[in-house]
Scaffold this motif. Structure first.
Motif, PDB file in Angstrom:
ATOM      1  N   SER B  94      -4.097  -5.749  -6.992  1.00 55.26           N
ATOM      2  CA  SER B  94      -4.934  -6.407  -7.980  1.00 55.26           C
ATOM      3  C   SER B  94      -4.768  -7.911  -7.839  1.00 55.26           C
ATOM      4  O   SER B  94      -3.675  -8.393  -7.551  1.00 55.26           O
ATOM      5  N   SER B  99     -10.047 -13.518 -13.564  1.00 56.64           N
ATOM      6  CA  SER B  99     -10.192 -12.827 -14.840  1.00 56.64           C
ATOM      7  C   SER B  99     -11.021 -11.563 -14.686  1.00 56.64           C
ATOM      8  O   SER B  99     -11.093 -10.748 -15.582  1.00 56.64           O
ATOM      9  N   ALA B 100     -11.645 -11.438 -13.535  1.00 52.97           N
ATOM     10  CA  ALA B 100     -12.422 -10.223 -13.266  1.00 52.97           C
ATOM     11  C   ALA B 100     -11.691  -9.449 -12.200  1.00 52.97           C
ATOM     12  O   ALA B 100     -12.029  -9.497 -11.032  1.00 52.97           O
ATOM     13  N   SER B 101     -10.667  -8.782 -12.598  1.00 48.65           N
ATOM     14  CA  SER B 101      -9.775  -8.191 -11.620  1.00 48.65           C
ATOM     15  C   SER B 101     -10.162  -6.749 -11.310  1.00 48.65           C
ATOM     16  O   SER B 101     -10.100  -5.913 -12.182  1.00 48.65           O
ATOM     17  N   LYS B 102     -10.570  -6.487 -10.067  1.00 50.69           N
ATOM     18  CA  LYS B 102     -10.743  -5.109  -9.687  1.00 50.69           C
ATOM     19  C   LYS B 102      -9.444  -4.656  -9.048  1.00 50.69           C
ATOM     20  O   LYS B 102      -8.827  -5.395  -8.300  1.00 50.69           O
ATOM     21  N   ILE B 103      -9.049  -3.480  -9.363  1.00 47.14           N
ATOM     22  CA  ILE B 103      -7.844  -2.909  -8.768  1.00 47.14           C
ATOM     23  C   ILE B 103      -8.288  -2.002  -7.642  1.00 47.14           C
ATOM     24  O   ILE B 103      -8.999  -1.032  -7.863  1.00 47.14           O
ATOM     25  N   ILE B 104      -7.870  -2.364  -6.440  1.00 45.57           N
ATOM     26  CA  ILE B 104      -8.316  -1.662  -5.242  1.00 45.57           C
ATOM     27  C   ILE B 104      -7.223  -0.700  -4.792  1.00 45.57           C
ATOM     28  O   ILE B 104      -6.065  -1.102  -4.643  1.00 45.57           O
TER      29      ILE B 104
END
Lengths: 112, 115
Positions: B94, B99-104
């Motif tokens: 992550s 502030s726009a965190s995508k968790i890959i």
């Protein structure tokens, strides 16, 4: 129990149809994430909402849409369904950006 | 863009043996790193997380992972495997800045335990 509730658990529908998957996040969590898990694609990030606003988009098809409501529950709408949309759809929530995710048990969608 | 690579889609060890599941990450900013476990017909559960406080992170069920920046790795280990450890394990990254965190998530490693 993660505290994240997804309904329904199973959904069987025909090609071309539209379905809505529902997610209630853990109490206090403002952020909701949607993931698709299939055998050939693994766990794919679809979309994230934070306090009602879309914050990040992943590999989400145009036929799919989502929203997060004022009470923080979220819905994932899948339309014009194809056989390849058959998968497990997970919702996850977190309290703040970057904190660990809490996953629901998923909705298994079968398109026939 | 961030990504994680899990080496080995399937790992099989004997009960009591060392478990080593490999994860390498790619991130242009300091990352958060996670390991999750998925049992059949269930969602993912957090095993442990790295958030920069310490490079060796201890998690639940006896698992631990070490963050090695020079190797961009975050391998998961357990000294002695138990039959109940059989599951699918996912490494995730992550972005700690946005502030726009995508968790890959990585593609997962299925762990089998031989009696």
């Amino acid at each position: 129990d993660s505290g994240v509730t997804q309904t329904p658990k199973h959904l069987i529908t025909a090609t071309g149809q539209r379905v809505t998957l529902r997610c209630s996040p853990r109490s206090g969590d403002l952020s909701v994430y949607w993931y698709q898990q299939s055998l050939d694609q693994g766990l794919q990030f679809l979309i994230q909402y934070y306090n009602g606003e879309e914050r990040a988009k992943g590999n989400i098809l145009e036929r799919f849409s989502a929203q997060q409501f004022p009470d923080l529950h979220s819905e994932l709408n899948l339309s014009s369904l194809e056989l390849g949309d058959s998968a497990l759809y997970f919702c996850a929530s977190s309290s703040v950006i970057g904190s660990p995710l809490h996953f629901g048990n998923g909705t298994r969608l079968t398109v026939t | 863009a961030q990504s994680v690579t899990q080496l080995g889609s399937h790992v099989s060890v004997s009960e009591g043996a060392l478990v080593l599941l490999r994860c390498n990450y790619s991130s242009s900013v300091p990352p958060y790193l996670f390991w999750y476990v998925q049992y059949p017909n269930q969602g993912l559960q957090l095993l442990l997380k790295y958030t920069s406080a310490a490079t060796l992170v201890k998690g639940i069920n006896g698992f631990e992972a070490e963050f090695k920046k020079s190797e961009t790795s975050f391998h998961l280990t357990k000294p002695s495997a138990h039959m109940s450890d059989a599951a699918e394990y996912f490494c995730a990254v992550s972005d700690r800045v946005s502030s726009a965190s995508k968790i890959i998530f990585g593609s997962g490693t299925r762990l089998s335990i031989r009696p």
